[in-house]
Design a protein around this motif. Structure first.
Motif, mmCIF file in Angstrom:
data_model
loop_
_atom_site.group_PDB
_atom_site.id
_atom_site.type_symbol
_atom_site.label_atom_id
_atom_site.label_comp_id
_atom_site.label_asym_id
_atom_site.label_seq_id
_atom_site.Cartn_x
_atom_site.Cartn_y
_atom_site.Cartn_z
ATOM 1 N N GLU A 98 0.855 -1.189 0.000
ATOM 2 C CA GLU A 98 0.000 0.000 0.000
ATOM 3 C C GLU A 98 0.890 1.238 0.000
ATOM 4 O O GLU A 98 2.048 1.163 0.444
ATOM 5 C CB GLU A 98 -0.870 0.015 1.262
ATOM 6 C CG GLU A 98 -1.881 -1.108 1.337
ATOM 7 C CD GLU A 98 -2.862 -1.071 0.171
ATOM 8 O OE1 GLU A 98 -3.394 0.005 -0.129
ATOM 9 O OE2 GLU A 98 -3.072 -2.136 -0.444
ATOM 10 N N PRO A 99 0.380 2.380 -0.455
ATOM 11 C CA PRO A 99 1.201 3.595 -0.414
ATOM 12 C C PRO A 99 1.604 3.919 1.031
ATOM 13 O O PRO A 99 0.732 4.055 1.884
ATOM 14 C CB PRO A 99 0.265 4.683 -0.953
ATOM 15 C CG PRO A 99 -0.811 3.954 -1.666
ATOM 16 C CD PRO A 99 -0.944 2.606 -1.040
ATOM 17 N N PRO A 100 2.910 3.991 1.312
ATOM 18 C CA PRO A 100 3.303 4.408 2.657
ATOM 19 C C PRO A 100 3.001 5.899 2.811
ATOM 20 O O PRO A 100 2.909 6.620 1.817
ATOM 21 C CB PRO A 100 4.811 4.144 2.694
ATOM 22 C CG PRO A 100 5.235 4.093 1.269
ATOM 23 C CD PRO A 100 4.051 3.745 0.433
ATOM 24 N N SER A 101 2.863 6.377 4.052
ATOM 25 C CA SER A 101 2.515 7.793 4.217
ATOM 26 C C SER A 101 3.694 8.691 3.885
ATOM 27 O O SER A 101 3.531 9.874 3.604
ATOM 28 C CB SER A 101 2.005 8.063 5.623
ATOM 29 O OG SER A 101 2.997 7.674 6.536
ATOM 30 N N SER A 102 4.914 8.151 3.943
ATOM 31 C CA SER A 102 6.109 8.921 3.572
ATOM 32 C C SER A 102 7.208 7.904 3.283
ATOM 33 O O SER A 102 6.976 6.700 3.361
ATOM 34 C CB SER A 102 6.544 9.818 4.735
ATOM 35 O OG SER A 102 7.109 9.008 5.759
ATOM 36 N N LEU A 103 8.392 8.414 2.981
ATOM 37 C CA LEU A 103 9.513 7.489 2.771
ATOM 38 C C LEU A 103 10.267 7.233 4.075
ATOM 39 O O LEU A 103 11.366 6.689 4.064
ATOM 40 C CB LEU A 103 10.469 8.028 1.711
ATOM 41 C CG LEU A 103 9.990 7.895 0.266
ATOM 42 C CD1 LEU A 103 11.067 8.383 -0.688
ATOM 43 C CD2 LEU A 103 9.617 6.458 -0.064
ATOM 44 N N ALA A 104 9.684 7.628 5.183
ATOM 45 C CA ALA A 104 10.324 7.349 6.476
ATOM 46 C C ALA A 104 10.540 5.837 6.577
ATOM 47 O O ALA A 104 9.678 5.067 6.142
ATOM 48 C CB ALA A 104 9.437 7.829 7.602
ATOM 49 N N PRO A 105 11.697 5.425 7.129
ATOM 50 C CA PRO A 105 12.041 4.006 7.109
ATOM 51 C C PRO A 105 10.915 3.095 7.574
ATOM 52 O O PRO A 105 10.568 2.130 6.894
ATOM 53 C CB PRO A 105 13.233 3.915 8.056
ATOM 54 C CG PRO A 105 13.842 5.277 8.019
ATOM 55 C CD PRO A 105 12.736 6.243 7.752
ATOM 56 N N ASP A 106 10.303 3.403 8.702
ATOM 57 C CA ASP A 106 9.294 2.472 9.195
ATOM 58 C C ASP A 106 7.985 2.568 8.436
ATOM 59 O O ASP A 106 7.232 1.601 8.394
ATOM 60 C CB ASP A 106 9.107 2.634 10.707
ATOM 61 C CG ASP A 106 10.265 1.962 11.441
ATOM 62 O OD1 ASP A 106 10.896 1.045 10.855
ATOM 63 O OD2 ASP A 106 10.568 2.362 12.575
ATOM 64 N N ALA A 107 7.720 3.706 7.821
ATOM 65 C CA ALA A 107 6.492 3.816 7.021
ATOM 66 C C ALA A 107 6.561 2.822 5.862
ATOM 67 O O ALA A 107 5.608 2.089 5.590
ATOM 68 C CB ALA A 107 6.327 5.244 6.505
ATOM 69 N N VAL A 108 7.709 2.761 5.189
ATOM 70 C CA VAL A 108 7.868 1.843 4.059
ATOM 71 C C VAL A 108 7.906 0.403 4.570
ATOM 72 O O VAL A 108 7.231 -0.486 4.039
ATOM 73 C CB VAL A 108 9.158 2.172 3.268
ATOM 74 C CG1 VAL A 108 9.413 1.138 2.182
ATOM 75 C CG2 VAL A 108 9.074 3.578 2.671
ATOM 76 N N ARG A 109 8.659 0.176 5.623
ATOM 77 C CA ARG A 109 8.839 -1.213 6.067
ATOM 78 C C ARG A 109 7.565 -1.781 6.679
ATOM 79 O O ARG A 109 7.279 -2.965 6.540
ATOM 80 C CB ARG A 109 10.043 -1.286 7.000
ATOM 81 C CG ARG A 109 11.288 -0.820 6.209
ATOM 82 C CD ARG A 109 12.601 -1.039 6.863
ATOM 83 N NE ARG A 109 12.792 -0.347 8.106
ATOM 84 C CZ ARG A 109 13.901 -0.470 8.846
ATOM 85 N NH1 ARG A 109 14.875 -1.261 8.435
ATOM 86 N NH2 ARG A 109 14.041 0.185 9.967
ATOM 87 N N ASP A 110 6.764 -0.930 7.306
ATOM 88 C CA ASP A 110 5.470 -1.411 7.824
ATOM 89 C C ASP A 110 4.602 -1.935 6.672
ATOM 90 O O ASP A 110 3.944 -2.960 6.798
ATOM 91 C CB ASP A 110 4.706 -0.273 8.525
ATOM 92 C CG ASP A 110 5.306 0.073 9.878
ATOM 93 O OD1 ASP A 110 6.137 -0.699 10.397
ATOM 94 O OD2 ASP A 110 4.935 1.138 10.423
ATOM 95 N N GLU A 111 4.615 -1.219 5.557
ATOM 96 C CA GLU A 111 3.762 -1.636 4.434
ATOM 97 C C GLU A 111 4.283 -2.928 3.798
ATOM 98 O O GLU A 111 3.505 -3.789 3.409
ATOM 99 C CB GLU A 111 3.654 -0.523 3.377
ATOM 100 C CG GLU A 111 2.965 0.741 3.851
ATOM 101 C CD GLU A 111 1.594 0.497 4.493
ATOM 102 O OE1 GLU A 111 0.939 -0.510 4.171
ATOM 103 O OE2 GLU A 111 1.191 1.320 5.337
ATOM 104 N N LYS A 112 5.599 -3.037 3.692
ATOM 105 C CA LYS A 112 6.150 -4.291 3.129
ATOM 106 C C LYS A 112 5.799 -5.473 4.025
ATOM 107 O O LYS A 112 5.453 -6.556 3.560
ATOM 108 C CB LYS A 112 7.672 -4.174 2.962
ATOM 109 C CG LYS A 112 8.074 -3.261 1.810
ATOM 110 C CD LYS A 112 9.535 -3.455 1.429
ATOM 111 C CE LYS A 112 10.433 -2.968 2.530
ATOM 112 N NZ LYS A 112 11.802 -3.413 2.421
#
Ligand code: BG6
Length: 487
Positions: free
Chosen positions: A248-262
């Protein structure tokens, strides 16, 4: 235009396994390129560590041989002046106190400890780094894959490393995430309004991810034979690619935002186990054949012991059980000794709901978005257009083709160039968090168990072919075919 490379703070980068294949073939060349680009501050040090009894000059000579060729000799000399070597054995005390003193001589430097050894040594090395109190200040540890060979062994390693380094200091590298096209997937998906509305089961028919290599296992047989293609490529690189396509689109490119979605994608993967592995997976092993115009031996002969049950090829059909992807198969395929070196992600869209064209116009093909990771990185969007000229309306399927090298006139940097400097900067966005590695093993373990329980040998395929015919049948059973960009 923003600058093409950002400055980094002075650092000490220590490479355990400094004489190994990865260090010599990938890490040091990547660092050299960053040096040439002016990105390595003058006081920074690169320290190779291995058991071989070399001194600084001996190590520099070894690197000079592998780096020279296309490079400027003066620049290479200057780079090598920043390189040192220490002979250490993680399991013996000798030399560690001197090494610790060397590192502590630069207390303000960012410290990066890169574990490019076999995973069995990660625990000993980290214990030593803790014992000599080298994990202080801005220090980070980088772990190369594979992290373990299953969930249990990955947990043991992560626990042991975690006793010395916090999760925020731990960088689990998957070099596929540093490839330009993979990062471009973020730009394409989330920087354009065009794709996201179509990026779901309503419009996408299926996704294919292929990582094909022409090389055999060469001198990496001892490692590879214990790993096999599922552990070597699928559990990490290919699942990471799948996550980048499916998240899903992460809310930002902040490390945990991306990794939470993955992580959510990994958790949503449907289980493949002994109830369905025979239908959803194909294992293969190359035999003698012709690769890149030369006769090559089969995998068992290349190993030297004539017999092995390890797969050098995997094809499988994965499914993601969530609203966005329900019913959309993700076909994954990877292997050694295949006909071409090509890595690509193919997003195949559904056909138009109704054709207004008569049969003379020719068949209507599906739109496909092809993201080429290598060899020539770029993006192709296959569209249907009218064949130009008189003679009635005939349809043609043609690509809008953008090669990054042609478009930007630059050679794309190697994935390690980006990732190594991200470690120095302390940016973990493109690195795997512990829970991602665990979730990936949780999905891979039942497949490995099902294969072991079946007792079946991998299916043979001739070197230079596209793997066992069962891999073609796997996708053709669903009325689809593997992408062939030459069509
Ligand atoms: C490594 C695998 O992680 O990736 C190798 O261990 C494989 O077996 C390699 O050859 C492929 O990387 P690349 O960047 O050449 O596609």
């Amino acid at each position: 235009m923003s600058p093409s490379s950002l400055p980094v703070d002075p650092f000490d980068l220590v490479i355990f396994g400094g004489t190994g294949d990865l260090a010599v073939r990938k890490l040091l060349p990547a660092l050299f390129h960053r040096f040439v680009d002016g990105q390595i501050p003058a006081s920074s040090r690169i320290i190779g560590i291995a058991r071989e009894a070399l001194d600084d000059d001996g190590y520099r000579e070894l690197l000079r041989t592998s780096l020279s060729g296309t490079v400027d000799a003066t620049q290479l000399d200057a780079f090598l002046q920043q390189v040192a070597y220490r002979s250490l054995d993680a399991r013996k005390d000798e030399g560690w106190a001197d090494f610790a003193a060397l590192i502590k001589a630069q207390p303000d430097h960012v410290r990066v400890f890169y574990l490019s050894t076999s995973p069995e040594l990660f625990v000993d090395i980290c214990a030593r780094l803790g014992q000599y109190e080298l994990n202080k200040g801005a220090s980070r540890v980088v772990m190369e894959k594979p992290i373990g060979r299953d969930l249990a062994s990955a947990n043991q390693i992560n626990d042991a490393v975690g006793r010395v380094f916090d999760e925020s200091q731990t960088f689990r590298i998957d070099h596929y995430l540093g490839k330009e096209t993979v990062q471009n997937l973020l730009a394409l998906r989330f920087g354009n309004a065009l794709f996201e509305p179509l990026w779901n089961a309503g419009h996408i028919d299926h996704v294919q991810i292929t990582v094909a290599e022409t090389l055999g296992v060469g001198h990496r047989g001892a490692y590879y034979d214990r790993a096999g293609a599922l552990r070597d490529m699928v559990q990490n690189h290919m699942l990471q690619l799948l996550c980048m396509v499916a998240m899903e689109p992460p809310s930002s490119l902040a490390p945990d935002a991306v990794r939470d979605e993955k992580l959510k994608v990994l958790h949503s993967l449907k289980t493949i186990d002994d109830s369905n592995a025979a239908q959803l997976t194909v294992r293969g092993q190359y035999r003698a054949g012709v690769a890149e115009g030369a006769s090559v031996p089969g995998y068992p002969d290349e190993l030297g012991h004539g017999k092995s049950n390890t797969e050098t090829f995997v094809a499988l059909k994965a499914e993601i059980a969530n609203w966005r992807w329900a019913g959309v198969p993700f076909y994954l395929r990877t292997g050694k000794r295949l006909p071409n070196r090509v890595s690509e992600i193919v997003v195949a869209f559904k056909p138009v709901p109704h054709s207004i064209f008569d049969s003379a116009a020719g068949p209507l093909a599906q739109n496909r978005l092809v993201l080429r990771l290598q060899p020539d990185e770029g993006v192709k969007l296959w569209l249907t257009i009218k064949h130009p000229g008189p003679g009635g309306l005939r349809l043609r399927h043609v690509p809008l083709d953008m090669s990054f090298a042609e478009a930007f006139g630059v050679q794309q940097p190697d994935a390690y160039e980006r990732l190594l400097l991200d470690v120095v900067r302390g940016n973990p966005t493109l690195f795997m968090r512990r829970d991602e590695v665990e979730a990936a093993w949780r999905w891979a373990d039942p497949i490995l168990a099902a294969w072991a329980a079946s007792g079946e040998a991998p299916r043979p395929y001739a070197a230079g072919s596209w793997g066992p015919s069962a891999a073609v049948a796997l996708i053709e059973r669903d009325g689809r075919t593997w992408n062939d960009d030459s069509e």
